[in-house]
Design an enzyme around this catalytic site. Sequence first.
Site, PDB file in Angstrom:
ATOM      1  N   TRP A 334       0.837  -1.216   0.000  1.00 34.59           N
ATOM      2  CA  TRP A 334       0.000   0.000   0.000  1.00 34.59           C
ATOM      3  C   TRP A 334       0.865   1.258   0.000  1.00 34.59           C
ATOM      4  O   TRP A 334       0.396   2.348  -0.294  1.00 34.59           O
ATOM      5  CB  TRP A 334      -0.953  -0.007   1.200  1.00 34.59           C
ATOM      6  CG  TRP A 334      -0.319   0.272   2.555  1.00 34.59           C
ATOM      7  CD1 TRP A 334       0.834  -0.263   3.047  1.00 34.59           C
ATOM      8  CD2 TRP A 334      -0.823   1.141   3.584  1.00 34.59           C
ATOM      9  NE1 TRP A 334       1.082   0.208   4.324  1.00 34.59           N
ATOM     10  CE2 TRP A 334       0.081   1.075   4.680  1.00 34.59           C
ATOM     11  CE3 TRP A 334      -1.940   1.970   3.685  1.00 34.59           C
ATOM     12  CZ2 TRP A 334      -0.111   1.799   5.858  1.00 34.59           C
ATOM     13  CZ3 TRP A 334      -2.116   2.682   4.871  1.00 34.59           C
ATOM     14  CH2 TRP A 334      -1.223   2.598   5.931  1.00 34.59           C
ATOM     15  N   GLU A 473       0.042  -3.286  12.493  1.00 35.81           N
ATOM     16  CA  GLU A 473       0.158  -4.741  12.329  1.00 35.81           C
ATOM     17  C   GLU A 473       0.478  -5.469  13.628  1.00 35.81           C
ATOM     18  O   GLU A 473       0.630  -6.687  13.623  1.00 35.81           O
ATOM     19  CB  GLU A 473       1.225  -5.040  11.273  1.00 35.81           C
ATOM     20  CG  GLU A 473       0.795  -4.574   9.889  1.00 35.81           C
ATOM     21  CD  GLU A 473       1.913  -4.578   8.866  1.00 35.81           C
ATOM     22  OE1 GLU A 473       3.087  -4.727   9.247  1.00 35.81           O
ATOM     23  OE2 GLU A 473       1.598  -4.406   7.667  1.00 35.81           O
ATOM     24  N   LYS A 585       1.656  -0.029  16.164  1.00 39.64           N
ATOM     25  CA  LYS A 585       2.888  -0.057  15.364  1.00 39.64           C
ATOM     26  C   LYS A 585       3.048   1.223  14.544  1.00 39.64           C
ATOM     27  O   LYS A 585       4.135   1.768  14.403  1.00 39.64           O
ATOM     28  CB  LYS A 585       2.868  -1.269  14.430  1.00 39.64           C
ATOM     29  CG  LYS A 585       4.110  -1.377  13.553  1.00 39.64           C
ATOM     30  CD  LYS A 585       4.080  -2.591  12.650  1.00 39.64           C
ATOM     31  CE  LYS A 585       5.315  -2.658  11.769  1.00 39.64           C
ATOM     32  NZ  LYS A 585       5.251  -3.713  10.762  1.00 39.64           N
ATOM     33  N   GLN A 586       1.955   1.671  13.967  1.00 44.29           N
ATOM     34  CA  GLN A 586       2.047   2.847  13.090  1.00 44.29           C
ATOM     35  C   GLN A 586       0.679   3.502  12.974  1.00 44.29           C
ATOM     36  O   GLN A 586      -0.323   2.895  13.355  1.00 44.29           O
ATOM     37  CB  GLN A 586       2.551   2.452  11.718  1.00 44.29           C
ATOM     38  CG  GLN A 586       1.599   1.581  10.934  1.00 44.29           C
ATOM     39  CD  GLN A 586       2.287   0.899   9.758  1.00 44.29           C
ATOM     40  OE1 GLN A 586       3.018  -0.058   9.927  1.00 44.29           O
ATOM     41  NE2 GLN A 586       2.050   1.404   8.579  1.00 44.29           N
TER      42      GLN A 586
END
Length: 766
Positions: A334, A473, A585-586
């Site tokens: 992505w 994730e 995570k992000q």
Amino acid sequence: MKQALEPTADAAWVLNDDGCDPLRESDRETRFTVSNGFLGARASHAVNRSFRRLVSPNSYVAGLFDTPDTDRPVPERVFAPDWLDVRIGLAGGPLVHHFGQGPSHPLTLDMRRGLALAECRLVEGAAVSVRLGLLRFVSLSRRSLGLQLLHLEVDQGATDITLEASFEGGDHDLISERLETEFGLWRTHHSGKRLAMAAAVALRIDGQDLPPTALAPLKWSWTWRARPGQVVCLERIVTVARSDGPDQDPGAIVRKELSDARRSGWRSVMEQHETAWANRWSCSDVEVEGDAAAQKAIRFAVYHLNSAANPDDPRVSIGARGLTGADYRGHVFWDTEIFLLPFYILTWPEAARSLLMYRFHTLDGARAKAAERGWRGAFYAWESTDTGLEATPEQAVGPDRQIIDILTGAQEQHISADVAYAVWQYWQATGDDEFLVAAGAEILLETGRFWASRAQPEADGLHHIRGVIGPDEYHEAIDDNAFTNVMARWNIRRALEVAAMLGERWPAEWTILCRRLDLDEADLGHWTGVAETMATGLDPDTGLFEQFTGYFDLEDVDLSAYAGRSVPMDVVLGRERTQRSQVIKQADVVALLALLPEEFAGETGATNFRYYEPRCGHGSSLSTAMHGLVAARLGDVEMALDYFHRTAAIDLADTKVAIGGGIHIAAQGGLWLMTVFGFAGLSLRSDGIGLAPHLPASWLSLGFGLQWRGRSLAVRIDQTNQKLDVSLESGQPMIITIYGQPHSLSLDQALVTDIKRPRQSDDRSR
Ligand code: BGC
């Protein structure tokens, strides 16, 4: 030749590295890579490499994928032969340049000209000493071409010198089919692809051609008597072609290209390459005054972004490390649609179109992936190669060195909406109806259809999407990830919008498409219902989106207690505890806020950002840019600037992040996003573009160009005088919305308005 080896004088356009540290050599090779979207050449030493095991002298060709014949095979981009190898020696053996001896090996990336320069000195005791200057690029005007120049001056020694130029590593990943003096043809082991390379190599001593003393397939060698003051020039032009099937003949292409290039000569090849770069820079340069580090960083980002794409090959896309390194095996994520496409859409629409056509050509793979799992429409591969089939490895070594299952290929489903998002953004910004009708609409419809089959109605009257992974994730098999569901709903709505538009504006094409996709009114009615009843996790009382069902009940870990850590949070806490915690995570809800700010009413954007930002461990290189973008839009420019410099450091600072595996191209795209969508506050609207600048205090000015529906615009935000200046350089008059107020812009009437000071209200409308 010596002149060609002079770098651009302005320091803001060059990146230098004087060091010679074997432990960092692989990082330097990555950073100073030259590439053009078709070919990539890492900046490994060309001459007398004496430390081969420490470096990876890799050459890449986009789309050259092969799948090994192993258990659970994972397709990967294979290495192409290294066309830059040079050995220089005395009669008795090589002149060695090695670490710890003699001067270092400075590298220069001339970003303006799109080429890499190197210097070194080779010595043999006190008896012989030669100085070398080297140059390499892969052409931006003819992507099949590479050039290497070597300029050698003898300082000391009257002895026989041998110089050998060759291609190396052809048998590393490929099988050679034919090798001739100036030509090689290889094939992949399993994927049926072929690679052809041809080269013209010449050596001149004090201006006189010296024919090779010995020739072998793709190997040229010369021996001559050196004397102090002698000047020796080597030039090597290389042409490369890939074929994907038996009916193409890449050999004929490279021979023809080589004979054209030989006829025009390296100077003309270089001139055309530099002109192509000058054109790219005129559309895409970003100027920052007042912060030299930011200027260098954004130029480095734009250099690598311009190097990564190829508008002429709609069968390839950009891997997570571009053509600069082997990490992620050349797979496409992505990253391309969300972090890179906006740059191309707004500065290089031809490249953007080609990248989206890659997703069109891989639709069948996406349809097959959906069908295999019992869903309809297009479920794109989380990791994609040339076929569009899922290429995510099933297992990997986890951060704690345990073998772990990789679930992203099955569960990270937002990819389908991300592709749809980029298609819509491209069409909105370019008005390319032909693309929409021929390809974009089908992507929007098939991804919309995927979501309508994927979301299931439940007793609460809502549609739910269970068992996914969001951008964060760390948390797997979760239900109703806000990012996924809201993007899915948006995707279905755009599919319905394009259906209505095609029906109205292109009824004949619409009828054909409906027949081909087996689509009818009942389908569209069903989609509408799914979109209207999609669960989103939005709490109307607090305005907070719950990242996924149950997230708020997880352990709240205070990340500030771990400030200064040198490893990601899932290593600090271990996988299982991380999964039971709120550590992200992000950017996830924050990414949603970056992409669809209109989904956040009133102050809820700020509310969500304040809630999620401290919970993010930034365990991915994609994370800081999204946070910086949103912080800048919300007016917290100093926090945004901190995120800007943290993002820049990922590939530029010699800190703990090793970049030997390649440039984090999404982080580079993220720097541009943060600058243009964040600090300049760009928004794409149906009636034109919006700007709502908020510059960091240290940035005296920010300038950049944009392409919008066939127009070229120049934007300059001048903080010293508190002015925004937008001029239309070509194209029809248009509307620009500044802090929510529409203004008209035409060729003869530039727009000059006041800008607001940071931390005032911003324009989050789209
Ligand atoms: C990130 C993904 C990204 C991938 C490739 C992963 O670590 O979590 O979001 O797509 O790297 O860059």
